[in-house]
Design a protein around this motif. Sequence first.
Motif, PDB file in Angstrom:
ATOM      1  N   ILE A  37       4.958 -84.155 -96.891  1.00  9.73           N
ATOM      2  CA  ILE A  37       5.099 -82.598 -97.495  1.00  9.73           C
ATOM      3  C   ILE A  37       4.411 -81.622 -96.299  1.00  9.73           C
ATOM      4  O   ILE A  37       4.919 -80.717 -96.133  1.00  9.73           O
ATOM      5  CB  ILE A  37       4.040 -82.480 -98.597  1.00  9.73           C
ATOM      6  CG1 ILE A  37       4.652 -83.197 -99.926  1.00  9.73           C
ATOM      7  CG2 ILE A  37       3.814 -81.054 -99.062  1.00  9.73           C
ATOM      8  CD1 ILE A  37       3.938 -83.366-101.242  1.00  9.73           C
ATOM      9  N   ASN A  51       8.612 -83.751-103.514  1.00 11.11           N
ATOM     10  CA  ASN A  51       7.861 -83.187-104.704  1.00 11.11           C
ATOM     11  C   ASN A  51       7.994 -83.813-105.975  1.00 11.11           C
ATOM     12  O   ASN A  51       6.994 -83.885-106.822  1.00 11.11           O
ATOM     13  CB  ASN A  51       8.042 -81.589-104.688  1.00 11.11           C
ATOM     14  CG  ASN A  51       7.371 -80.944-103.694  1.00 11.11           C
ATOM     15  OD1 ASN A  51       6.345 -81.054-103.074  1.00 11.11           O
ATOM     16  ND2 ASN A  51       8.126 -79.780-103.384  1.00 11.11           N
ATOM     17  N   SER A  67       7.032 -81.569 -93.645  1.00 11.61           N
ATOM     18  CA  SER A  67       8.142 -80.677 -94.215  1.00 11.61           C
ATOM     19  C   SER A  67       7.666 -79.218 -93.957  1.00 11.61           C
ATOM     20  O   SER A  67       8.584 -78.383 -93.736  1.00 11.61           O
ATOM     21  CB  SER A  67       8.512 -81.135 -95.376  1.00 11.61           C
ATOM     22  OG  SER A  67       9.489 -80.330 -95.944  1.00 11.61           O
ATOM     23  N   ARG A  68       6.644 -78.921 -94.554  1.00 11.16           N
ATOM     24  CA  ARG A  68       6.120 -77.344 -94.562  1.00 11.16           C
ATOM     25  C   ARG A  68       6.107 -76.823 -93.090  1.00 11.16           C
ATOM     26  O   ARG A  68       6.404 -75.853 -93.072  1.00 11.16           O
ATOM     27  CB  ARG A  68       5.153 -77.315 -95.201  1.00 11.16           C
ATOM     28  CG  ARG A  68       5.418 -77.425 -96.989  1.00 11.16           C
ATOM     29  CD  ARG A  68       3.767 -77.429 -97.630  1.00 11.16           C
ATOM     30  NE  ARG A  68       4.239 -77.477 -99.134  1.00 11.16           N
ATOM     31  CZ  ARG A  68       3.335 -77.784-100.119  1.00 11.16           C
ATOM     32  NH1 ARG A  68       2.038 -77.779 -99.659  1.00 11.16           N
ATOM     33  NH2 ARG A  68       3.777 -77.987-101.058  1.00 11.16           N
ATOM     34  N   ARG A  69       5.592 -77.640 -92.362  1.00  6.42           N
ATOM     35  CA  ARG A  69       5.276 -77.225 -90.806  1.00  6.42           C
ATOM     36  C   ARG A  69       6.635 -76.899 -89.954  1.00  6.42           C
ATOM     37  O   ARG A  69       6.986 -75.947 -89.593  1.00  6.42           O
ATOM     38  CB  ARG A  69       4.476 -78.066 -90.166  1.00  6.42           C
ATOM     39  CG  ARG A  69       3.109 -78.083 -90.415  1.00  6.42           C
ATOM     40  CD  ARG A  69       2.057 -78.701 -89.377  1.00  6.42           C
ATOM     41  NE  ARG A  69       2.801 -80.075 -89.525  1.00  6.42           N
ATOM     42  CZ  ARG A  69       1.912 -81.217 -90.284  1.00  6.42           C
ATOM     43  NH1 ARG A  69       1.080 -80.954 -90.978  1.00  6.42           N
ATOM     44  NH2 ARG A  69       2.232 -82.498 -89.809  1.00  6.42           N
ATOM     45  N   ARG A  85      14.550 -78.342 -97.012  1.00  2.00           N
ATOM     46  CA  ARG A  85      14.166 -78.200 -98.456  1.00  2.00           C
ATOM     47  C   ARG A  85      14.875 -79.089 -99.229  1.00  2.00           C
ATOM     48  O   ARG A  85      13.876 -79.427-100.326  1.00  2.00           O
ATOM     49  CB  ARG A  85      15.084 -76.602 -99.080  1.00  2.00           C
ATOM     50  CG  ARG A  85      14.475 -75.404 -98.169  1.00  2.00           C
ATOM     51  CD  ARG A  85      15.174 -74.229 -98.598  1.00  2.00           C
ATOM     52  NE  ARG A  85      14.850 -72.991 -97.762  1.00  2.00           N
ATOM     53  CZ  ARG A  85      15.685 -72.594 -96.825  1.00  2.00           C
ATOM     54  NH1 ARG A  85      16.880 -72.716 -96.834  1.00  2.00           N
ATOM     55  NH2 ARG A  85      15.342 -71.454 -96.079  1.00  2.00           N
ATOM     56  N   THR A 121      12.020 -81.870 -99.082  1.00  2.00           N
ATOM     57  CA  THR A 121      10.850 -81.460 -99.758  1.00  2.00           C
ATOM     58  C   THR A 121      11.087 -81.523-101.144  1.00  2.00           C
ATOM     59  O   THR A 121      10.065 -82.012-102.127  1.00  2.00           O
ATOM     60  CB  THR A 121      10.660 -80.057 -99.376  1.00  2.00           C
ATOM     61  OG1 THR A 121      10.326 -79.982 -97.836  1.00  2.00           O
ATOM     62  CG2 THR A 121       9.191 -79.509 -99.881  1.00  2.00           C
ATOM     63  N   GLU A 149       9.441 -76.342 -91.668  1.00  2.00           N
ATOM     64  CA  GLU A 149      10.242 -75.453 -92.414  1.00  2.00           C
ATOM     65  C   GLU A 149       9.518 -74.148 -92.062  1.00  2.00           C
ATOM     66  O   GLU A 149      10.474 -73.129 -91.605  1.00  2.00           O
ATOM     67  CB  GLU A 149      10.012 -75.443 -93.947  1.00  2.00           C
ATOM     68  CG  GLU A 149      10.744 -74.402 -94.497  1.00  2.00           C
ATOM     69  CD  GLU A 149      10.922 -74.408 -96.191  1.00  2.00           C
ATOM     70  OE1 GLU A 149      10.976 -73.621 -96.885  1.00  2.00           O
ATOM     71  OE2 GLU A 149      10.357 -75.476 -96.639  1.00  2.00           O
ATOM     72  N   ALA A 150       8.398 -73.997 -91.581  1.00  2.00           N
ATOM     73  CA  ALA A 150       7.661 -72.783 -90.982  1.00  2.00           C
ATOM     74  C   ALA A 150       8.312 -72.621 -89.616  1.00  2.00           C
ATOM     75  O   ALA A 150       8.621 -71.443 -89.266  1.00  2.00           O
ATOM     76  CB  ALA A 150       6.391 -72.710 -91.096  1.00  2.00           C
TER      77      ALA A 150
END
Length: 346
Positions: free
Chosen positions: A136, A87, A139-141, A80, A83, A143-144
């Motif tokens: 990004i 961002n 990072s999102r993958r 987080r 990320t 985090e999921a």
Amino acid sequence: MRSSRRHPLLVPALLCAFAALGARPTDATDTGAGSGAGAEVIRLYEDAAAATRRYEEGRRAAEAQRARARRYERLLDRQREETAVINEDLGRIARAQYRGGGLPLTARMLLADDPDELMRGQRAVRQADLAVDRAIGRSRRAEARLAADEARAEAAWRGLEQRNTELAALKQDIARRLAAARSRLQGEAAASVAAGTCPGAVRPDRPETRFSRPWVAPVETYDLSASFGSGGTRWAHRHTGQDFAVPVGTPVRSAGAGRVVRVSCGGAFGIQVVVQHPDGYCTQYAHLSAVTVDPGDRVGTGEWVGQSGDTGNSTGPHLHFEVRVTPEPGSALDPVPWLARRGVSL
């Protein structure tokens, strides 16, 4: 002064020792009532041992699950943070593009002093945008995936906690029924002593036990209660041994190698065993609920001679342990320093 010492309890030893209580005494007047109670005690100890193993395994697994969940949470926190930094960088790029993007690219090229430099800058911006987009996405993958792993770990932890709760309740129920079975066994032993029909030795099948030292404590798990020389209304003069407070049916073992010179019941000591050792000293084990030896038997260090009880002049379950110069009463020594000189600290 009351002191205590704890030792690991060997479950197989308990099972075999309680098996002895399920055997028939040698006295012809015995009705065999102890067989059912002994079998129940054996079964309850097996159930308790199995439940304890499962409970401990579940507890360790739950701790491992909690540790994994904490690791997942730390990873998520780092992701987080990364990320948020990405961002923020993306926001700065977007603001810079907005400030410099009022004219179409073609117009800016015509007005630029160095169109090639402008194009290189534009390509750099596109590459940065692509890099940011890829970062990004990664990072999102991640985090999921981490969130899914954490959810699975939490679900497993809840399941283990529920299992441990159920096993704890099972252990409590077994302990309650075991207490009732012990009470029945002690009642049968007391009735035998009162009737003068002492049960004979029983020979439980049990794994051979070898000790690396020549002397051991007479029981494995205990609280020390009445000590040698203490006064009290229960004794004519002074207490002649060391008492070990233990539940009824606890395996009692010979403190050292020797020969059984007496097995008897009745009187102040209830059911008792006396062992004579090669150095001439004798040890006595009294207030038993059952015996596993006969006079003349040879016993090794730690070999069972009986099970603890509450027979004779006794106000509660315990083992009365004496060290004597002769097999007869009246020659007792303080057993605590006697054992200490032989490497056994109580």
